[in-house]
Design an enzyme around this catalytic site. Structure first.
Site, PDB file in Angstrom:
ATOM      1  N   SER A 119       1.073  -0.371  -5.020  1.00 39.28           N
ATOM      2  CA  SER A 119       0.760  -0.362  -3.599  1.00 39.28           C
ATOM      3  C   SER A 119      -0.537  -1.104  -3.339  1.00 39.28           C
ATOM      4  O   SER A 119      -1.362  -1.273  -4.230  1.00 39.28           O
ATOM      5  CB  SER A 119       0.609   1.074  -3.097  1.00 39.28           C
ATOM      6  OG  SER A 119      -0.618   1.642  -3.574  1.00 39.28           O
ATOM      7  N   ASP A 120      -0.705  -1.548  -2.098  1.00 40.67           N
ATOM      8  CA  ASP A 120      -2.039  -1.939  -1.674  1.00 40.67           C
ATOM      9  C   ASP A 120      -2.836  -0.647  -1.522  1.00 40.67           C
ATOM     10  O   ASP A 120      -2.284   0.450  -1.473  1.00 40.67           O
ATOM     11  CB  ASP A 120      -1.991  -2.720  -0.363  1.00 40.67           C
ATOM     12  CG  ASP A 120      -3.179  -3.673  -0.214  1.00 40.67           C
ATOM     13  OD1 ASP A 120      -4.230  -3.408  -0.826  1.00 40.67           O
ATOM     14  OD2 ASP A 120      -3.063  -4.664   0.521  1.00 40.67           O
ATOM     15  N   TRP A 121      -4.143  -0.773  -1.439  1.00 40.64           N
ATOM     16  CA  TRP A 121      -5.032   0.377  -1.432  1.00 40.64           C
ATOM     17  C   TRP A 121      -4.948   1.107  -0.085  1.00 40.64           C
ATOM     18  O   TRP A 121      -5.363   0.587   0.947  1.00 40.64           O
ATOM     19  CB  TRP A 121      -6.448  -0.085  -1.714  1.00 40.64           C
ATOM     20  CG  TRP A 121      -6.813  -0.216  -3.160  1.00 40.64           C
ATOM     21  CD1 TRP A 121      -7.925   0.312  -3.778  1.00 40.64           C
ATOM     22  CD2 TRP A 121      -6.109  -0.913  -4.211  1.00 40.64           C
ATOM     23  NE1 TRP A 121      -7.940  -0.005  -5.120  1.00 40.64           N
ATOM     24  CE2 TRP A 121      -6.839  -0.749  -5.415  1.00 40.64           C
ATOM     25  CE3 TRP A 121      -4.916  -1.642  -4.259  1.00 40.64           C
ATOM     26  CZ2 TRP A 121      -6.434  -1.283  -6.637  1.00 40.64           C
ATOM     27  CZ3 TRP A 121      -4.507  -2.178  -5.474  1.00 40.64           C
ATOM     28  CH2 TRP A 121      -5.249  -2.003  -6.641  1.00 40.64           C
TER      29      TRP A 121
END
Length: 455
Positions: free
Chosen positions: A282-284
């Site tokens: 995932s992106d953060w």
């Protein structure tokens, strides 16, 4: 049938653009598809052998990671961690290394100077695209990947290939162009260069991510045909050429579902249609819940930025009670382990700290020079004649530095920015959002070339 023919033609053109890569110094010959397939097959076999030895507790170690920078409170990082974007614990008992992650596509991120070091910044990806030179981009990728490894990182959050749909996008400087073929070919070569250092590169942000200010609530509505001929095509070409071990999903929604919780994007397109064998991170702060695992997400990144660490205890509980989640957890681990083995992260890894900055600056300069392809040079006026008597230099801070991209992709030398103008804000990431200028003022360079001229 027409769509199939168009896709074949585009891939043929992409292959033609990338074919002579081995002819340039610092660029390896393309790896045959059969060799790539065999490498992944062997990695998957090793991954299964490791998975067979893992306890239920160990199966939730690799599937979530934490911020590795103290901007949301104090950190409790192990000795092998490096201040950077993220850290994922390994499984020492089974020889599985930790994942030490750094941004980004244009160099090892500055992160407000918390590591007390610096890195070589590449020109914007837009400038790289203006060169139309995939071999040069691969050399540049190899350069920043080498610096990442020297600093102790084994994952680089690079490979930005979102299309330039809106010039106001806050991350336009990280992306190549509005054209999926050009963008895909170039990002593929950038990834090849980065991963030549024995580290993992991502390709991001999957998918249809074209602006920053509304990224948490933007819902991109696009037909499947249009997506596969534009944004998804850029990813597909980049993955065919670069073979990234990881895909990073985006913040935004696509056709009603968050990109990191999107069954169509992650399962149907990426893993089934394209046969992607690595893992999706995932992106953060982009994970809406534990169900994202069922919809194709393999790893939660920077879990402090989400409402909770969904892939820690909540996922363990789901796996213990639901066979579908238990099967998915095994697949998540198998994919992450396969990526580790395919890129050789389990081999002895030493952060040398040794970086030839002079050599790397020449690479960056070459990128900049080749990117100025639209600048006319009538009557040989460039480079500026040493006999010039008066030169007008127009632009703010031309006597201080060069404006650079901000946020998680900010890159600076050890001395840091020559000018930093706060954009305001009071959140934990406000320090990352500033108008910053890199050293080496343009005015100094002009004066050095035209010593007798008045400004």
């Amino acid at each position: 049938m027409a769509n199939t023919g168009r896709t074949i033609a585009l891939f043929a053109l992409a292959a033609a653009l990338s074919a002579p890569a081995h002819a340039q110094e610092g660029v390896a010959a393309p790896v045959p598809a059969s060799v790539v397939g065999q490498r992944w097959a062997e990695a998957q076999k090793r991954a299964q052998a490791t998975l067979d030895q893992m306890t239920p507790e160990e199966k939730t170690v690799l599937v979530h990671g934490q911020l590795a920078v103290p901007i949301m409170g104090p950190l409790n990082l192990p000795a092998d961690a490096v201040i950077g974007a993220g850290y994922v614990h390994g499984v020492p008992r089974l020889g599985v290394p930790s994942l030490r992650e750094t941004d980004a596509s244009l160099g090892v991120a500055w992160l407000m100077g918390l590591r007390k070091d610096g890195a070589t910044a590449l020109p914007s990806a837009v400038a790289m695209a203006a060169s139309w030179n995939p071999q040069m981009v691969e050399v540049a990728g190899g350069m920043i990947g080498g610096e990442a490894r020297a600093k102790g990182f084994n994952v680089m959050l690079a490979g930005g290939v979102n299309l330039l749909r809106d010039p106001r996008n806050g991350r336009t400087f990280e992306y190549f162009s509005e054209d999926p073929l050009l963008s895909g070919v170039l990002v593929g070569h950038a990834i090849r260069g980065i991963q030549s250092n024995g580290i993992i590169s991502t390709i991001k942000h999957f998918a249809v991510n074209d602006q920053e200010s509304g990224r948490y609530f933007l819902d991109a509505h696009i037909s499947e045909k249009a997506a596969r001929e534009s944004d998804l095509l850029a990813f597909r070409i980049g993955m065919e050429i670069g073979d990234p071990a990881s895909v990073m999903c985006a913040y935004n929604k696509v056709n009603g579902a968050y990109a990191c919780d999107n069954d169509w994007l992650l399962n149907s397109v990426l893993k089934q249609d394209w046969g992607f064998k690595g893992f999706v991170m995932s992106d953060w702060g982009a994970v809406p819940g534990t169900q994202a695992a069922i919809h194709g997400l393999d790893q939660q990144s920077g879990e402090q930025m989400d409402k909770k660490p969904w892939f820690a205890a909540p996922l363990t509980e789901k796996a213990a009670a639901d066979t579908a989640y238990s099967i998915r957890v095994d697949d998540m681990n198998r994919r992450i382990l396969s990526a580790i083995y395919a890129r050789g992260l389990d081999k002895p890894f030493t952060a040398s700290g040794a970086i030839d900055f002079e050599r790397n600056l020449k690479v960056s300069l070459d990128v900049a020079q080749q990117g100025i392809v639209l600048l006319r040079n009538e009557r040989g006026v460039l480079p500026l004649a040493a006999s010039a008597k008066s030169i007008a230099v127009i632009g703010g801070f031309a006597d201080s530095g060069v404006l650079s991209g901000a946020g998680s992709s900010q890159v600076h030398g050890k001395e840091g920015p020559s000018v930093s103008l706060s954009m305001g804000g009071s959140g934990p990431f406000s320090g990352l959002i500033a108008e910053q200028y890199q050293g080496k003022p343009p005015l100094d360079a002009i004066k050095a070339r035209a010593k007798g001229a008045a400004g």
